[in-house]
Design an enzyme around this catalytic site. Structure first.
Site, PDB file in Angstrom:
ATOM      1  CD  GLU A   1      45.870  30.058  -8.466  1.00  0.00           C
ATOM      2  OE1 GLU A   1      44.801  29.250  -8.960  1.00  0.00           O
ATOM      3  OE2 GLU A   1      46.547  30.293  -7.069  1.00  0.00           O
TER       4      GLU A   1
ATOM      5  CG  ASP B   1      45.331  30.776  -1.392  1.00  0.00           C
ATOM      6  OD1 ASP B   1      43.975  30.087  -1.562  1.00  0.00           O
ATOM      7  OD2 ASP B   1      46.355  29.760  -2.622  1.00  0.00           O
TER       8      ASP B   1
ATOM      9  CD  GLU C   1      45.773  25.005  -1.426  1.00  0.00           C
ATOM     10  OE1 GLU C   1      44.451  25.349  -1.511  1.00  0.00           O
ATOM     11  OE2 GLU C   1      46.079  25.494  -1.972  1.00  0.00           O
TER      12      GLU C   1
HETATM   13  C1  GCU Z   1      44.796  28.138  -4.517  1.00  0.00           C
HETATM   14  C2  GCU Z   1      44.748  26.590  -4.728  1.00  0.00           C
HETATM   15  C3  GCU Z   1      44.420  26.485  -6.192  1.00  0.00           C
HETATM   16  C4  GCU Z   1      42.931  26.893  -6.468  1.00  0.00           C
HETATM   17  C5  GCU Z   1      43.011  27.990  -6.531  1.00  0.00           C
HETATM   18  C6  GCU Z   1      41.329  29.203  -6.428  1.00  0.00           C
HETATM   19  O1  GCU Z   1      45.549  28.776  -4.949  1.00  0.00           O
HETATM   20  O2  GCU Z   1      46.148  25.867  -4.487  1.00  0.00           O
HETATM   21  O3  GCU Z   1      44.476  24.420  -6.329  1.00  0.00           O
HETATM   22  O4  GCU Z   1      42.784  26.469  -7.352  1.00  0.00           O
HETATM   23  O5  GCU Z   1      43.318  28.724  -4.615  1.00  0.00           O
HETATM   24  O6  GCU Z   1      40.575  29.418  -5.000  1.00  0.00           O
HETATM   25  O7  GCU Z   1      40.864  29.293  -6.459  1.00  0.00           O
END
Ligand code: GCU
Length: 724
Positions: A316, A390, A418
């Site tokens: 990400e 996730d 979440e």
């Molecule tokens: C999910 C979450 C993010 C987080 C990511 C992670 O996608 O929405 O906010 O950073 O997991 O676990 O790194």
């Protein structure tokens, strides 16, 4: 009977009646939830037994931890038993509670339990009813002070849950070594995916000012055996590694040390560039490795028991070794080498899903990490979320559990809800985590459960651990929803012993958090145990997942546009006229092959695939026949309707506890249940309407469904009655 005797009994009866009425009328004092499960409410039926057994509290040792043990026992006895609960170092031959280690207590030393204590380890403990010089005593002993503290909390749990303590014979040791919370806290005080206020860490005030909540927090964790915390977000701010912040972190570590809670940090892989002014963060460049070695040495000078680093790399948008053409193992090993001389570990996250690895996100992490199995240092572990996507409401277990034979894996769970209603919906995670921990990977034949992988019985991992993304914040009740506290509690208990049942944990929590009244405990436990399945039913049943938008809260199956296709909902459900779901079978994209036989066969075949995972592994026509005989569409409708009904049932059950639970907490939970019930209906209607455009079939509530309108009426009637 004589007249005087008659008069006397009438008088006594009237008195009793008066007392009963009075106690019925006595208002239950409001509680704000701040004390969590450590309320130490007055002991009930067994109070006299407890008082007799604990005429003295003997805590020897001259350390911060032994003082904490003494204080905890004294204050608990005070409120539970109404006795002054003074703590002494001398025994004086009375029925007593004796706490310590063989090296701090001669009394314990003379019991000759050394071999058993060594076996239990420094975090383990023995609690035993025995006698010394013919005087009955209860002994809490450990070979380490933290074990004595954990034993103390275990003993207090027995009292809080109304257990007899006459013939105790308890030996406990944690099944995994590392039991950590992961805080996704940012340095500006916000919390990524946090739903209970701001971050607990007051960076502007540290290290000088030390908020009392820091020690409260450590105490709460110690009460369930959590022994570490990664205190900053995995999307890490590099400033945490500057001297300015490390001094602040060290202040927390100092406060937490006597509670057995070690500090860990999320490290940004590009730190050598951003902080060190280097041109590169390439893990194979000696100057980069040297920078990290120096940084580790600096950290350990300030925090001698620093736990190590957690790293989110090449995920990400985070930097990582792949930016330099290196592997995850090369990145992790470079950091592991920097920490190894000091005894630290690297937790390298497997939450990676680069699109060039495979078209299906579900398969990517497994492909990348199994290739690297055996190439990690001994102090490097791979941290894997429970499922391949996730933290969805329900996922099959991640195939890396069992798939990594030579590299230790830690499980990453998520207490902060979440994707599970955040702090608005009542969803107990104990049941979800048990489904995961008890899943059989068959890595080494039947019985190779995920729990067994994690505790090192399936493969002899040198390091074992379970972590959870944390849910506390600055809200008075710590977790936003009073019932979210149960997820913090359940995480600690399962990390300690993954074989405990979700029901036992729920019951313990309910007794300590609310009341020891059996009927009420049954009601609360039942609510908790049904809550996860209920949530799954009204949001994403039958293997559906990711039907949300970026808030990860509300239904948004129509979400088909995002920066990445795997951030949409459509990518996961693929609803169209011919059906719904993703074909991950051997005839499809072969994701099932990432599991060991017979798990892969079970998921592969429509005959044997559990229907709870149906649309995860299979693409089915809308009129596909389910085991119930209904079509898939009818079954989907049934699930959504049942889920919404069950949410209303939760509400009704909670309403029945009005007047039994203190008014403040009762109302705060009731208010959220109101939202939950409405949300459940929104989910049901939104999703079914959306899918209906493809199924082209009528939305059919199951026959037995009581309509939501009735429930609403009931809820409103209740509100009028309760004056809210
Ligand atoms: C999910 C979450 C993010 C987080 C990511 C992670 O996608 O929405 O906010 O950073 O997991 O676990 O790194």
């Amino acid at each position: 009977m004589k007249k005087s005797a008659l008069l006397l009994s009438a008088f006594i009866a009237a008195g009793l009646l008066f007392l009963c009425c009075k106690s019925a009328d006595t208002p239950i004092p409001d509680e704000d939830g701040h004390r969590l499960w450590l309320r130490y409410a007055p002991a009930g039926k067994l109070a006299d037994q407890y008082r007799n057994a604990i005429q003295r509290i003997v805590v020897t040792g001259d350390s911060d931890t032994s003082r904490i043990i003494g204080r905890e026992l004294a204050s608990a006895m005070d409120t539970m038993l109404g006795s002054p609960g003074s703590v002494d170092t001398a025994w004086q031959k009375k029925p007593a509670l004796i706490v310590g280690t063989p090296s701090t207590s001669d009394l314990i030393h003379n019991l000759n339990w050394d071999a058993e204590l060594a076996e239990a380890g420094p975090e383990g403990f023995i609690i035993r009813s025995t006698s010394i010089e013919n005087h009955p005593v209860t002994v809490i002993a450990s070979s380490g002070e933290i074990g004595a503290l954990y034993g103390t909390f275990h003993f207090l749990r027995l009292l809080q849950t109304g257990q007899p303590i006459r013939d105790l014979s308890v030996t406990e040791r944690p099944r995994v070594q590392f039991r950590l919370l992961n805080h996704w806290d940012n340095l500006d005080g916000s919390i990524e995916r946090g739903y209970a206020g701001r971050s607990l860490w007051q960076w502007g005030e540290l290290p000088g000012k030390r908020d009392p909540r820091y020690t409260d927090y450590a105490r709460v964790n110690a009460s369930v055996g959590i022994n570490g915390a990664v205190i900053n977000n995995v999307n890490a701010d590099v400033r945490i590694l500057t001297e300015e912040y490390l001094l602040k972190v060290a202040a927390l570590a100092d406060l937490w040390r006597p509670y057995g809670l070690r500090v860990y940090l999320s490290a940004k892989f590009s730190a050598p560039v951003q902080l060190g002014g280097l041109q590169t963060a390439d893990p194979l460049e000696p100057e980069v490795a040297d920078w990290w070695k120096a940084k580790a040495a600096e950290i350990y000078r300030l925090i001698p028991d620093f736990g190590g680093f957690l790293v989110k790399a090449n995920s990400e948008g985070q930097p990582g070794p792949k930016d330099y053409g290196r592997t995850h193992a090369e990145g992790a090993n470079m950091l592991a080498d920097a920490l190894a001389p000091h005894g630290g570990i690297v937790m390298w996250r497997a939450f990676v899903y680069d699109q060039d690895v495979d078209p299906d996100r579900v398969k990517r992490a497994y492909i990348e990490f199994t290739k690297l199995d055996g190439r990690f240092r001994r102090n490097a572990v791979v941290q894997v979320k429970n499922g391949p996507i996730d933290f969805q409401p329900r996922e099959p277990f991640h195939p890396l559990f069992g798939g990594m034979k030579q590299t230790p894996v830690f499980a990453e769970l998520q207490a902060t809800q979440e994707y599970l209603g955040q702090a608005k919906h009542l969803v107990y995670h104990g049941t979800m985590w048990k489904e995961f921990l008890d899943s059989d990977t068959y890595a080494k034949g039947a019985g190779s459960t995920v729990g067994g992988v994690l505790d090192g019985t399936v493969y002899p991992y040198p390091v074992t651990g379970i972590v959870s993304v944390a849910n506390p914040g600055t809200d008075t009740n710590w977790c936003g929803h009073h019932f979210s506290q149960a997820n913090w509690y359940a995480f600690g208990r399962l990390a300690w012993n993954h074989r405990l049942s979700a029901g036992q944990i729920a019951e313990e929590w309910a007794r300590m958090t609310f009341t020891n009244d059996d009927g009420t405990v049954d009601a609360i436990r039942d609510m908790m145990l049904s809550s996860w399945e209920t949530f799954v039913s009204y949001t994403m049943p039958l293997g559906l997942h990711h039907l949300i938008g970026t808030d990860h809260y509300a239904p948004m199956p129509e979400n088909d546009r995002a920066r990445r296709s795997d951030w949409t909902a459509f990518y996961y459900h693929r609803a169209a006229a011919d059906g719904i779901g993703v074909d991950r079978t051997r005839k499809g994209n072969k994701a099932v092959e990432q599991y060991f036989p017979p798990v892969c066969d079970r998921f592969d075949s429509l005959e044997t695939c559990p229907e709870k995972f149906l649309l995860w592994f299979h693409r089915c026509a809308w009129n596909y026949r389910m085991k119930s005989g209904l079509t898939l569409w009818q079954e989907l409708c049934g699930k959504y309707y049942a889920g919404a009904e069950q949410a209303a049932d939760l509400q009704a059950k909670w309403q029945s506890l009005a007047g039994i639970i203190d008014p403040r907490r009762h109302k705060e939970v009731a208010d959220r249940l109101e939202i939950q019930v409405e949300d459940a209906v929104k989910w049901r209607d939104h999703i079914l309407k959306y899918f209906q455009q493809y199924s082209q079939m009528p939305i059919e509530p199951p026959k037995q469904a009581i309509t939501y309108g009735h429930r609403r009426l009931y809820a409103n009637r209740y509100k009028t009655r309760a004056g809210i």
